[in-house]
Write a protein that holds these residues in place. Sequence first.
Motif, mmCIF file in Angstrom:
data_model
loop_
_atom_site.group_PDB
_atom_site.id
_atom_site.type_symbol
_atom_site.label_atom_id
_atom_site.label_comp_id
_atom_site.label_asym_id
_atom_site.label_seq_id
_atom_site.Cartn_x
_atom_site.Cartn_y
_atom_site.Cartn_z
ATOM 1 N N ASP A 37 -0.128 27.537 -21.968
ATOM 2 C CA ASP A 37 -0.853 27.033 -20.805
ATOM 3 C C ASP A 37 -1.676 28.123 -20.125
ATOM 4 O O ASP A 37 -2.506 27.829 -19.263
ATOM 5 C CB ASP A 37 0.118 26.445 -19.779
ATOM 6 N N VAL A 38 -1.429 29.377 -20.498
ATOM 7 C CA VAL A 38 -2.090 30.516 -19.869
ATOM 8 C C VAL A 38 -2.969 31.270 -20.856
ATOM 9 O O VAL A 38 -4.060 31.718 -20.527
ATOM 10 C CB VAL A 38 -1.032 31.470 -19.251
ATOM 11 N N LEU A 39 -2.492 31.414 -22.089
ATOM 12 C CA LEU A 39 -3.230 32.029 -23.187
ATOM 13 C C LEU A 39 -3.447 30.994 -24.283
ATOM 14 O O LEU A 39 -2.748 29.978 -24.323
ATOM 15 C CB LEU A 39 -2.430 33.195 -23.774
ATOM 16 N N THR A 40 -4.372 31.249 -25.184
ATOM 17 C CA THR A 40 -4.463 30.395 -26.356
ATOM 18 C C THR A 40 -3.227 30.620 -27.223
ATOM 19 O O THR A 40 -2.671 31.715 -27.284
ATOM 20 C CB THR A 40 -5.730 30.697 -27.169
ATOM 21 N N ARG A 41 -2.784 29.555 -27.884
ATOM 22 C CA ARG A 41 -1.508 29.581 -28.596
ATOM 23 C C ARG A 41 -1.412 30.715 -29.613
ATOM 24 O O ARG A 41 -0.367 31.343 -29.773
ATOM 25 C CB ARG A 41 -1.284 28.238 -29.300
ATOM 26 N N ASP A 42 -2.520 31.031 -30.293
ATOM 27 C CA ASP A 42 -2.463 32.052 -31.338
ATOM 28 C C ASP A 42 -2.258 33.465 -30.783
ATOM 29 O O ASP A 42 -1.901 34.382 -31.527
ATOM 30 C CB ASP A 42 -3.735 32.022 -32.195
ATOM 31 N N LEU A 43 -2.453 33.642 -29.480
ATOM 32 C CA LEU A 43 -2.242 34.942 -28.853
ATOM 33 C C LEU A 43 -0.837 35.117 -28.296
ATOM 34 O O LEU A 43 -0.444 36.238 -27.952
ATOM 35 C CB LEU A 43 -3.266 35.157 -27.728
ATOM 36 N N CYS A 44 -0.101 34.031 -28.184
ATOM 37 C CA CYS A 44 1.202 34.097 -27.519
ATOM 38 C C CYS A 44 2.212 34.892 -28.329
ATOM 39 O O CYS A 44 2.413 34.635 -29.534
ATOM 40 C CB CYS A 44 1.730 32.689 -27.284
ATOM 41 N N PRO A 45 2.861 35.879 -27.691
ATOM 42 C CA PRO A 45 3.845 36.689 -28.405
ATOM 43 C C PRO A 45 5.190 35.969 -28.500
ATOM 44 O O PRO A 45 5.497 35.065 -27.721
ATOM 45 C CB PRO A 45 3.969 37.928 -27.513
ATOM 46 N N ALA A 46 6.007 36.387 -29.445
ATOM 47 C CA ALA A 46 7.385 35.908 -29.533
ATOM 48 C C ALA A 46 8.204 36.638 -28.480
ATOM 49 O O ALA A 46 8.204 37.843 -28.406
ATOM 50 C CB ALA A 46 7.942 36.177 -30.933
ATOM 51 N N LEU A 47 8.901 35.875 -27.648
ATOM 52 C CA LEU A 47 9.687 36.457 -26.551
ATOM 53 C C LEU A 47 11.173 36.408 -26.870
ATOM 54 O O LEU A 47 11.624 35.565 -27.607
ATOM 55 C CB LEU A 47 9.407 35.713 -25.255
ATOM 56 N N TYR A 75 3.214 37.912 -18.323
ATOM 57 C CA TYR A 75 4.550 37.322 -18.368
ATOM 58 C C TYR A 75 5.484 38.217 -17.565
ATOM 59 O O TYR A 75 5.509 39.442 -17.765
ATOM 60 C CB TYR A 75 5.048 37.223 -19.810
ATOM 61 N N THR A 76 6.224 37.627 -16.632
ATOM 62 C CA THR A 76 7.158 38.413 -15.826
ATOM 63 C C THR A 76 8.555 37.820 -15.894
ATOM 64 O O THR A 76 8.757 36.626 -15.663
ATOM 65 C CB THR A 76 6.724 38.468 -14.343
ATOM 66 N N LYS A 77 9.494 38.680 -16.214
ATOM 67 C CA LYS A 77 10.921 38.329 -16.153
ATOM 68 C C LYS A 77 11.666 39.558 -15.643
ATOM 69 O O LYS A 77 11.995 40.457 -16.415
ATOM 70 C CB LYS A 77 11.458 37.915 -17.517
ATOM 71 N N PRO A 78 11.911 39.631 -14.340
ATOM 72 C CA PRO A 78 12.628 40.795 -13.812
ATOM 73 C C PRO A 78 14.024 40.894 -14.397
ATOM 74 O O PRO A 78 14.616 39.895 -14.807
ATOM 75 C CB PRO A 78 12.685 40.515 -12.304
ATOM 76 N N GLY A 79 14.534 42.114 -14.413
ATOM 77 C CA GLY A 79 15.886 42.367 -14.880
ATOM 78 C C GLY A 79 16.346 43.727 -14.399
ATOM 79 O O GLY A 79 16.264 44.708 -15.152
ATOM 80 N N PRO A 80 16.815 43.840 -13.149
ATOM 81 C CA PRO A 80 17.261 45.136 -12.636
ATOM 82 C C PRO A 80 18.415 45.735 -13.425
ATOM 83 O O PRO A 80 18.655 46.943 -13.367
ATOM 84 C CB PRO A 80 17.693 44.809 -11.197
ATOM 85 N N GLY A 87 18.497 45.951 -16.605
ATOM 86 C CA GLY A 87 17.983 46.467 -17.869
ATOM 87 C C GLY A 87 17.471 45.398 -18.803
ATOM 88 O O GLY A 87 16.972 45.707 -19.890
ATOM 89 N N SER A 88 17.518 44.125 -18.378
ATOM 90 C CA SER A 88 17.092 43.015 -19.237
ATOM 91 C C SER A 88 15.669 42.552 -18.923
ATOM 92 O O SER A 88 15.241 41.513 -19.420
ATOM 93 C CB SER A 88 18.052 41.826 -19.063
ATOM 94 N N GLY A 89 14.922 43.312 -18.133
ATOM 95 C CA GLY A 89 13.584 42.901 -17.736
ATOM 96 C C GLY A 89 12.588 42.920 -18.874
ATOM 97 O O GLY A 89 12.735 43.655 -19.860
ATOM 98 N N HIS A 90 11.550 42.094 -18.728
ATOM 99 C CA HIS A 90 10.530 41.974 -19.783
ATOM 100 C C HIS A 90 9.200 41.591 -19.132
ATOM 101 O O HIS A 90 9.121 40.607 -18.393
ATOM 102 C CB HIS A 90 10.967 40.916 -20.785
ATOM 103 N N ILE A 91 8.152 42.343 -19.412
ATOM 104 C CA ILE A 91 6.804 42.072 -18.923
ATOM 105 C C ILE A 91 5.827 42.175 -20.086
ATOM 106 O O ILE A 91 5.945 43.066 -20.923
ATOM 107 C CB ILE A 91 6.409 43.067 -17.804
ATOM 108 N N GLU A 92 4.869 41.254 -20.140
ATOM 109 C CA GLU A 92 3.759 41.313 -21.075
ATOM 110 C C GLU A 92 2.461 41.275 -20.267
ATOM 111 O O GLU A 92 2.313 40.437 -19.369
ATOM 112 C CB GLU A 92 3.769 40.131 -22.054
ATOM 113 N N ILE A 93 1.522 42.169 -20.576
ATOM 114 C CA ILE A 93 0.229 42.172 -19.902
ATOM 115 C C ILE A 93 -0.878 42.018 -20.947
ATOM 116 O O ILE A 93 -0.958 42.810 -21.894
ATOM 117 C CB ILE A 93 0.007 43.456 -19.094
ATOM 118 N N PHE A 94 -1.705 40.989 -20.769
ATOM 119 C CA PHE A 94 -2.894 40.771 -21.590
ATOM 120 C C PHE A 94 -4.117 40.886 -20.680
ATOM 121 O O PHE A 94 -4.082 40.492 -19.515
ATOM 122 C CB PHE A 94 -2.891 39.373 -22.206
ATOM 123 N N ALA A 95 -5.207 41.408 -21.207
ATOM 124 C CA ALA A 95 -6.472 41.460 -20.482
ATOM 125 C C ALA A 95 -7.594 41.017 -21.418
ATOM 126 O O ALA A 95 -7.718 41.553 -22.528
ATOM 127 C CB ALA A 95 -6.741 42.862 -19.950
#
Length: 321
Positions: free
Chosen positions: A311-321, A243-248, A250-258
């Motif tokens: 649409d990218v991960l299974t629903r049970d893995l999706c974090p609250a954003l 998940y990518t949401k830039p925020g120069p 200070g509001s940026g947010h990234i999630e990385i799953f593998a």
Amino acid sequence: MKIRLLLAAGLAAFLCTGTQAGAGMEVLKDGFDGHDFSPEGGLYYKENFEQSAGTVQFQRDVAVSGGALKLTVRPLCPATRQSCSERAEIWEKPELRVPYDQGVWYGFTVKFGEPIPQDDHRYLIAQWKREIDPGAEGDFSPFLALRLRQGKLFATVETNYIAPHATLTTAAAENTVATCAPGQTPVWLRPKTNQMRALVATEASWTPEDGALFSSCTDAISVTNHGTPLPSPNSGWIDFAVYTKPGPDGSGHIEIFANGKPVVTVKGHIGHADKGLGKNQYFKFGPYRAANKGEWTLYYDNFRRSPRCEDVLTRDLCPAL
């Protein structure tokens, strides 16, 4: 009554998007099962000098299922050419790119071909960048990149240079590996280019010496480690969801799953806000390296992009954003 029904329908449509950001964004998917890029995938191979080092093959010998892309780079750059790179990168079509201030989920599966590079020639396997308008001054690094150094995977986040507090500069001054306090992140300070690069995720075999470049600390970028390192490149197929949401600001947010497991959450100053930069972010994947000898191959499968995590991960893995 009719107005109430219209409002209710609008609310239901809003809730079904999963997040407000990117609610009207087109969903993209490509399993690379045909002989060319799928119209539903929104991808293409960009033609330029550095990309001429690469080859693209739609094949079925190495794939998760069906077909997969085989992307290879070979030596190209003349010895006299400075800062030349060799690429075989797949890009999102410009008309389908995501606004820079919106959040979006990406997924893809990758496998390293043999031999896996064990040296350091600025290897990247995926990168997220901001558009650069024609004539803009500066060379802007990706705000998020998945990289390879001496056969080890790691992830970096880039933003504009923010001078560290005096209490955070000891490691940089001594040119040693930074050991950062809680709430701080190892960073490579680059004031001459108005950038700094943070080390946000590594694989299990990563050592302090591998990260010696990140010799200072910053509290402008925070990393929450979820206890799962990045997989090793020799572990077979690796499925990434990001998940990518830039925020120069200070509001940026990234999630990385593998491989279906959360690796890190990154928040804070993410991306660039210089003059002359474009309005969109964009993603590209494939082998990218500084000029080198020999060939380097990566296989890619199951590309997807959506404003909705499910649409990218299974629903049970999706974090609250």
